[in-house]
Design an enzyme around this catalytic site. Structure first.
Site, PDB file in Angstrom:
ATOM      1  CE  LYS A 139      -1.988   2.851   2.522  1.00  0.00           C
ATOM      2  NZ  LYS A 139      -1.886   4.071   1.617  1.00  0.00           N
ATOM      3  CD  GLU A 187      10.501  12.985  10.994  1.00  0.00           C
ATOM      4  OE1 GLU A 187       9.583  12.503  11.605  1.00  0.00           O
ATOM      5  OE2 GLU A 187      11.447  12.226  10.570  1.00  0.00           O
ATOM      6  CB  CYS A 191      13.134   9.035   7.776  1.00  0.00           C
ATOM      7  SG  CYS A 191      13.984   8.014   6.589  1.00  0.00           S
ATOM      8  CD  GLU A 217      13.884   1.004   8.448  1.00  0.00           C
ATOM      9  OE1 GLU A 217      14.439   2.063   9.189  1.00  0.00           O
ATOM     10  OE2 GLU A 217      14.451   0.183   8.597  1.00  0.00           O
TER      11      GLU A 217
HETATM   12  P1  NAD Z   1       2.347   8.236   7.887  1.00  0.00           P
HETATM   13  O1  NAD Z   1       2.627   7.498   8.839  1.00  0.00           O
HETATM   14  O2  NAD Z   1       1.182   9.275   7.969  1.00  0.00           O
HETATM   15  O3  NAD Z   1       1.800   7.249   6.410  1.00  0.00           O
HETATM   16  C1  NAD Z   1       2.495   6.282   6.125  1.00  0.00           C
HETATM   17  C2  NAD Z   1       1.977   5.645   5.499  1.00  0.00           C
HETATM   18  O4  NAD Z   1       1.027   4.939   6.332  1.00  0.00           O
HETATM   19  C3  NAD Z   1       1.005   5.761   4.267  1.00  0.00           C
HETATM   20  O5  NAD Z   1       0.835   4.745   3.254  1.00  0.00           O
HETATM   21  C4  NAD Z   1      -0.261   6.008   4.897  1.00  0.00           C
HETATM   22  O6  NAD Z   1      -1.417   5.847   4.063  1.00  0.00           O
HETATM   23  C5  NAD Z   1      -0.286   4.869   5.990  1.00  0.00           C
HETATM   24  N1  NAD Z   1      -1.160   4.763   7.090  1.00  0.00           N
HETATM   25  C6  NAD Z   1      -1.661   6.025   7.720  1.00  0.00           C
HETATM   26  N2  NAD Z   1      -2.549   5.578   8.542  1.00  0.00           N
HETATM   27  C7  NAD Z   1      -2.837   4.308   8.598  1.00  0.00           C
HETATM   28  C8  NAD Z   1      -3.432   3.541   9.371  1.00  0.00           C
HETATM   29  N3  NAD Z   1      -4.324   3.693  10.412  1.00  0.00           N
HETATM   30  N4  NAD Z   1      -3.256   1.899   9.081  1.00  0.00           N
HETATM   31  C9  NAD Z   1      -2.399   1.563   8.267  1.00  0.00           C
HETATM   32  N5  NAD Z   1      -1.618   2.397   7.467  1.00  0.00           N
HETATM   33  C10 NAD Z   1      -1.828   3.796   7.692  1.00  0.00           C
HETATM   34  O7  NAD Z   1       3.859   8.994   7.438  1.00  0.00           O
HETATM   35  P2  NAD Z   1       3.903  10.005   6.327  1.00  0.00           P
HETATM   36  O8  NAD Z   1       3.507  11.315   6.621  1.00  0.00           O
HETATM   37  O9  NAD Z   1       3.381   9.388   4.801  1.00  0.00           O
HETATM   38  O10 NAD Z   1       5.648   9.961   6.184  1.00  0.00           O
HETATM   39  C11 NAD Z   1       6.061  10.626   7.070  1.00  0.00           C
HETATM   40  C12 NAD Z   1       6.797   9.952   8.201  1.00  0.00           C
HETATM   41  O11 NAD Z   1       7.559   8.777   7.680  1.00  0.00           O
HETATM   42  C13 NAD Z   1       7.886  10.702   8.668  1.00  0.00           C
HETATM   43  O12 NAD Z   1       7.750  10.559  10.234  1.00  0.00           O
HETATM   44  C14 NAD Z   1       9.530  10.060   8.253  1.00  0.00           C
HETATM   45  O13 NAD Z   1      10.429  10.197   9.311  1.00  0.00           O
HETATM   46  C15 NAD Z   1       8.927   8.616   8.194  1.00  0.00           C
HETATM   47  N6  NAD Z   1       9.908   8.014   7.255  1.00  0.00           N
HETATM   48  C16 NAD Z   1      10.783   6.973   7.709  1.00  0.00           C
HETATM   49  C17 NAD Z   1      11.518   6.455   6.779  1.00  0.00           C
HETATM   50  C18 NAD Z   1      12.747   5.654   7.466  1.00  0.00           C
HETATM   51  O14 NAD Z   1      13.630   4.828   6.517  1.00  0.00           O
HETATM   52  N7  NAD Z   1      13.091   5.471   8.694  1.00  0.00           N
HETATM   53  C19 NAD Z   1      11.707   6.700   5.458  1.00  0.00           C
HETATM   54  C20 NAD Z   1      10.726   7.530   4.963  1.00  0.00           C
HETATM   55  C21 NAD Z   1       9.798   8.300   5.926  1.00  0.00           C
END
Ligand code: NAD
Length: 490
Positions: free
Chosen positions: A176, A384, A285, A251
């Site tokens: 997804k 962040e 991230c 992650e």
């Molecule tokens: P997010 O957690 O809002 O969303 C990530 C994913 O989770 C999306 O596909 C979203 O649709 C899904 N999601 C949201 N609610 C959900 C639920 N209730 N159940 C299942 N899936 C759900 O994060 P974002 O805003 O898309 O991304 C930014 C964040 O990701 C930042 O905090 C960043 O640090 C982190 N990030 C970490 C890495 C790493 O390698 N550590 C890499 C990229 C991003």
């Protein structure tokens, strides 16, 4: 550009007919629409993945699976320009960065093809037991059906980091992508179809987190959840996974420090600090968003950083010479602008940036922003921001720099600049982070483990560690003695 869901090797429409707008972040205009999956679609996809896992895919040799992965890598490379442009339209990043990502995604499929081939030789290992009446082997086996949920900052690359090792290991997967950036994941599905990946091995469902992600997290037929995203959703996912003891790898985010010592070349430090926070608009991230500079060079460093930050060309990622594109979405723009405002309220000084550029009013742009005087207990220092915003602070001693660097609930990455090798080694050992960069910031390699200490995540992706995520371990122990077994204690 695709609009459907890719389930069981076919393009299908969502059962409830839901659609989501796809917006170009450089203009704020809708240019496409994708499907919004819901629980029934997720169940369809997981059922297909389970059927495929019960079929030939996990039983094939690693070499056979590797051939599919190599074909996927080669097709991504053949379409690198086109897929990169799609990534820019969807995510906003400058085109050269998108090309870098897409090339990396292809490399990731090739790398795991290699590990799949090696796996044939290493799959079963004999171990020595202290009792000669027994022999024992340890077999590594594919873990099962994977639910993979990814964010929007490196759309195809994050998909590759999960899909490539999962398929190499013999798992099947339901992916997804983030709702804001699903187009290149759909292209990956199209490539899987072209290379005739068996139906159900890779399924791609688009949709919003609560409607398409949550049912995947909750689905009893999913054996493992592989998630990249925010800590808040990661924690929710882990709690849900606990109900059926699903394997979980996370992650999450970071607030990574960059330590600049007084024995380094200031110009080189400025360049790496810029890359560490402005690359991908700071939506990284591992972005090194807290810069700690020795007090003797702090003033000069800050002056040069501000000069260079002000020279950055901001604009549409498809335009020539642009180094900073728009943020991914209106929501992200509001979050970042809000975080800068909050920083001001809490006492920080905005030395440069901090606004939306006046000549780019339509898109989701924010100027490269440098903050100083950021209180240690303020949100800007602790949380962040996930945008092009860096906090710069002076330190007086190595001990103080290490203490400030480690004073965070995160532990994804850390960087340091010094010309003293002994100091580099000492400081690297003292930093509580999963990745430490010496005299650089952010370079990533498919071969090296990626993941965080503390609240930055659980487990490691990439390299052989990423492969391990998708394997189970089975001991097979045989009684080989002719002596009868006396179950009672004599
Ligand atoms: P997010 O957690 O809002 O969303 C990530 C994913 O989770 C999306 O596909 C979203 O649709 C899904 N999601 C949201 N609610 C959900 C639920 N209730 N159940 C299942 N899936 C759900 O994060 P974002 O805003 O898309 O991304 C930014 C964040 O990701 C930042 O905090 C960043 O640090 C982190 N990030 C970490 C890495 C790493 O390698 N550590 C890499 C990229 C991003």
């Amino acid at each position: 550009m695709r609009t459907g869901l890719f389930i069981d090797g076919k393009w299908v429409s969502p059962k409830l007919g839901g659609k989501l707008d796809v917006v170009n972040p450089a203009t704020g205009k809708v240019f496409h629409e994708i499907s919004a999956a819901t629980e029934e679609d997720v169940d369809h996809a997981v059922t297909a993945a389970r059927r495929a896992f019960n079929g030939e895919w996990p039983k094939m040799s690693g070499a056979q699976r590797g051939q599919y992965l190599r074909k996927i890598a080669s097709r991504i490379r053949n379409r690198l320009d086109e897929i990169s442009e799609l990534e820019v339209l969807d995510n906003g990043k400058p085109l050269p960065e998108a090309k870098w990502d897409i090339g990396d995604a292809a490399g990731c499929f090739d790398f795991y093809a290699g590990l799949a081939e090696e796996y044939d030789e290493n799959r079963v290992e004999t171990i020595c037991l202290p009792d000669a009446r027994f022999t024992s082997k340890v077999a590594r086996e594919p873990l099962g059906v994977v639910g993979a949920i990814i964010p929007w900052n490196y759309p195809l690359l994050m998909a590759a980091w999960k899909v490539a090792p999962a398929l190499a290991a013999g798992c099947t997967i339901v992916l997804k992508p983030a709702e804001a950036t699903s187009l290149t994941a759909l292209e990956l599905a199209a490539i899987a179809e072209e290379v005739e990946l068996p139906p159900g091995v890779l399924n791609v469902i688009t949709g919003i987190g609560s409607e398409a992600g949550q049912p995947l997290v909750d689905h009893p037929e999913v054996d493992k959840l592989a998630f990249t995203g925010s800590g808040a959703i990661g924690a929710k996912l882990m709690a849900a996974a606990a109900k059926s003891i699903k394997r979980v790898s996370l992650e999450l985010g970071g607030k990574s420090p960059f330590l600049v010592f007084d024995d380094c070349d200031i110009e080189k430090a400025v360049e790496w600090v810029m890359f560490g926070i402005f690359w991908n608009q700071g939506q990284v991230c591992s972005a090194t968003s807290r810069v700690l500079v020795h007090e003797s060079i702090h003033a000069r460093f800050l002056e040069r950083l501000v000069e260079e930050a002000q020279k950055i060309t901001i604009g549409d990622g498809l335009a020539d010479g642009v180094l900073l594109g728009p943020l991914v979405s209106k929501i992200q723009l509001e979050r970042v602008v809000g975080a800068i405002e909050k920083a001001r309220e809490q006492g920080a000084t905005v030395v440069t940036g901090g606004r939306r550029p006046a000549h780019l009013a339509e898109g989701y742009f924010v100027e490269p922003t440098v903050l100083t005087d950021v209180p240690l207990d303020s949100q800007a220092w602790k949380e962040e921001i996930f945008g092009p915003v860096v906090c710069v602070r002076a330190f007086a001693s190595e001990e103080e720099a290490i203490a400030l660097a480690n004073d965070t609930r995160f532990g994804l990455a850390a960087a340091l600049m010094t010309s003293d090798d002994a100091r580099a080694e000492r400081v690297a050992a003292a930093l509580r982070a999963g990745i430490v960069w010496i005299n650089c910031s952010q370079p990533g390699f498919t071969e090296a483990p990626w993941g965080g200490y503390k609240q930055s995540g659980i487990g490691r992706e990439l390299g052989r560690w990423g492969f391990e995520n998708y394997l189970e371990t089975k001991q097979i122990t045989a009684y080989v003695s002719d002596e009868p077994w006396a179950w009672y204690i004599k």
